[in-house]
Write a protein that holds these residues in place. Sequence first.
Motif, short mmCIF file in Angstrom:
data_model
loop_
_atom_site.label_atom_id
_atom_site.label_comp_id
_atom_site.label_asym_id
_atom_site.label_seq_id
_atom_site.Cartn_x
_atom_site.Cartn_y
_atom_site.Cartn_z
N LEU A 146 40.87 -6.64 26.48
CA LEU A 146 39.86 -7.48 25.83
C LEU A 146 39.28 -8.50 26.80
N LEU A 147 40.15 -9.14 27.55
CA LEU A 147 39.72 -10.25 28.40
C LEU A 147 39.15 -9.83 29.74
N ASN A 148 39.69 -8.77 30.34
CA ASN A 148 39.32 -8.43 31.71
C ASN A 148 38.62 -7.08 31.89
N HIS A 149 38.74 -6.20 30.90
CA HIS A 149 38.19 -4.85 31.09
C HIS A 149 37.01 -4.55 30.17
N GLY A 150 36.55 -5.53 29.44
CA GLY A 150 35.33 -5.38 28.66
C GLY A 150 35.40 -4.44 27.48
N VAL A 151 36.56 -4.29 26.86
CA VAL A 151 36.65 -3.46 25.66
C VAL A 151 35.94 -4.19 24.53
N THR A 152 34.91 -3.56 23.96
CA THR A 152 34.10 -4.22 22.93
C THR A 152 33.93 -3.40 21.66
N HIS A 153 34.52 -2.20 21.64
CA HIS A 153 34.42 -1.36 20.45
C HIS A 153 35.58 -0.37 20.44
N CYS A 154 35.79 0.25 19.30
CA CYS A 154 36.93 1.17 19.16
C CYS A 154 36.55 2.58 19.64
N ASN A 155 37.55 3.44 19.67
CA ASN A 155 37.30 4.82 20.10
C ASN A 155 36.42 5.58 19.12
N LEU A 156 36.42 5.18 17.86
CA LEU A 156 35.56 5.85 16.89
C LEU A 156 34.10 5.62 17.27
N CYS A 157 33.76 4.41 17.66
CA CYS A 157 32.40 4.12 18.13
C CYS A 157 32.08 4.91 19.39
N LYS A 158 33.03 4.93 20.32
CA LYS A 158 32.85 5.66 21.57
C LYS A 158 32.63 7.13 21.27
N TRP A 159 33.42 7.66 20.33
CA TRP A 159 33.30 9.07 19.93
C TRP A 159 31.91 9.34 19.36
N LYS A 160 31.45 8.46 18.48
CA LYS A 160 30.14 8.62 17.86
C LYS A 160 29.03 8.53 18.90
N ASP A 161 29.13 7.55 19.80
CA ASP A 161 28.12 7.34 20.84
C ASP A 161 28.04 8.50 21.83
N ASN A 162 29.17 9.20 22.03
CA ASN A 162 29.21 10.31 22.99
C ASN A 162 29.15 11.68 22.32
N GLY A 163 28.66 11.73 21.12
CA GLY A 163 28.51 13.00 20.43
C GLY A 163 29.82 13.66 20.04
N GLY A 164 30.87 12.88 19.86
CA GLY A 164 32.14 13.44 19.41
C GLY A 164 32.96 14.10 20.49
N ASN A 165 32.70 13.80 21.75
CA ASN A 165 33.36 14.50 22.84
C ASN A 165 34.57 13.78 23.43
N THR A 166 34.86 12.56 22.99
CA THR A 166 36.02 11.87 23.53
C THR A 166 37.14 11.85 22.51
N LYS A 167 38.36 11.59 22.98
CA LYS A 167 39.51 11.55 22.08
C LYS A 167 39.42 10.31 21.19
N VAL A 168 39.67 10.50 19.91
CA VAL A 168 39.68 9.41 18.96
C VAL A 168 41.05 9.36 18.32
N PHE A 169 41.76 8.26 18.54
CA PHE A 169 43.07 8.09 17.93
C PHE A 169 42.98 7.06 16.82
N ILE A 170 43.27 7.48 15.62
CA ILE A 170 43.36 6.60 14.47
C ILE A 170 44.79 6.74 13.96
N LYS A 171 45.50 5.63 13.86
CA LYS A 171 46.91 5.65 13.45
C LYS A 171 47.71 6.63 14.30
N ASN A 172 47.49 6.59 15.61
CA ASN A 172 48.18 7.45 16.58
C ASN A 172 47.93 8.94 16.36
#
Length: 153
Positions: free
Chosen positions: A46-72
Amino acid sequence: MLDLKGMQFGKLTVIAKTDKRYKRGIVWLCECKCGNKEYYVPSDFLLNHGVTHCNLCKWKDNGGNTKVFIKNTNIGIIKSNKIFSHNTSGVRGVYLHKKTNKWIAYINFKRKRYNLGSHKNKEDAVKARKEAEKKFYGNFLKWYNIEFKNKND
């Protein structure tokens, strides 16, 4: 130690400190504006690597091509019917153990592997796998589809 509770990092709001640690740093429970209410992020991210959204957002933004972990749980893997290239049985979670000549069935869920037994024939192994999918994935996917309805499309 800096208390991040209530702080905003892009789409993420820090909800609470957890007992989890990552490289001796605190892991925080965050909520994302997309609706993901359970996203864990280390302080350093959060403080040093600029994480600003969850993997679900990343998944949506990249057309569903990245791994999305919800509740492991990797949502893309359990929703997919894709057979991996190294699979020789044609069924996910089923393979022939060459030394014993028995069919092995297993399932992965919440980053754990569950052995579903060894079977004399492939059909029994496939049946064990399909029953385990209903048991492990069924209710989880129902919950996921309700919780994230229209948020991941």
